[in-house]
Design a protein around this motif. Structure first.
Motif, short mmCIF file in Angstrom:
data_model
loop_
_atom_site.label_atom_id
_atom_site.label_comp_id
_atom_site.label_asym_id
_atom_site.label_seq_id
_atom_site.Cartn_x
_atom_site.Cartn_y
_atom_site.Cartn_z
N THR A 1 51.86 0.24 -31.48
CA THR A 1 52.80 1.23 -31.99
C THR A 1 53.28 2.14 -30.87
N ALA B 1 48.00 -3.27 -36.43
CA ALA B 1 47.75 -2.47 -35.23
C ALA B 1 46.25 -2.25 -35.06
N LEU C 1 51.53 -3.09 -41.24
CA LEU C 1 51.68 -2.88 -39.79
C LEU C 1 50.52 -2.06 -39.24
N SER D 1 60.04 -2.83 -29.47
CA SER D 1 59.63 -1.92 -30.55
C SER D 1 60.78 -1.65 -31.51
N TYR E 1 57.12 -0.55 -33.91
CA TYR E 1 56.08 -1.57 -33.81
C TYR E 1 56.60 -2.78 -33.04
#
Length: 200
Positions: A72, A65, A61, A40, A82
């Protein structure tokens, strides 16, 4: 002697980056970066690698997701971070396997890999590569001869790779079977659909 000064030399990375930027959309670049991101990191870091702004990166992003391609998590100071979703990686690997092997070949390969895993367990007397790594570490500290004196890091890595490949191959077989059942169901629905008017 060259007349060029250092400032006049072309920055190859910058030139390549400009070409990539000109040939792709911000979404494509963000997706490309997150596809190779397994830990992440903040959107700003992804934005830098994707040659876009943090605001634009966050927008794409979020979309990735929502699609299940990225996951996330809350980072330091509440910042969202992320990374590539494990599920998308499994599906990608499984689809790639299906492009190169039939279901019969997958069944055979799964049997072979299971036999190999059982051989590892029988040979080293442990159930996982992680336990084998602990065993190896304990041997190093004890500095004593044992039945497992030839354990090395390469063996641990090979066992881990085999286990991972088995998981991907099982996923590929599951997808192939699911697709077959869906195709059969869709075919049945198409065959039955002309009669649906009877219930209207």
């Amino acid at each position: 002697m060259s007349d060029y000064t250092p400032d006049e030399f072309v920055n190859v990375d910058e030139t390549a980056g400009n070409g990539w930027k000109a040939e792709t959309t911000p979404y494509e670049r963000v997706r490309h970066v997150i596809a190779q991101t397994y830990t992440s990191i903040p959107a700003a870091d992804i934005a830098e690698d994707a040659l876009t702004s943090p605001k634009t990166a966050r927008k794409h992003l979020k979309a990735l997701a929502d699609e299940g391609f990225a996951v996330t998590s809350a980072g330091e100071h509440g910042r969202m971070t992320y990374r590539r979703s494990p599920e998308s990686l499994v599906v990608e690997q499984a689809v790639d396997i299906l492009e190169h092997a039939s279901t019969d070949e997958l069944v055979t390969r799964i049997g072979e890999m299971r036999d190999q895993l059982n051989n590892y367990r029988a040979k080293y007397g442990v159930n996982s590569p992680e336990e084998l790594a602990v065993e190896r570490t304990n041997q190093m500290f004890a500095e004593s001869e044992s039945d497992h004196q030839n354990i090395d890091s390469e063996t641990v890595q090979e066992w881990q790779m085999l286990r991972r490949n088995l998981a991907f191959t099982n996923a590929a077989l599951s997808i192939a079977n699911a697709e077959r059942f869906v195709d059969d169901d869709l075919h049945s629905m198409e065959t039955f659909s002309p009669n649906l008017s009877l219930f209207e």
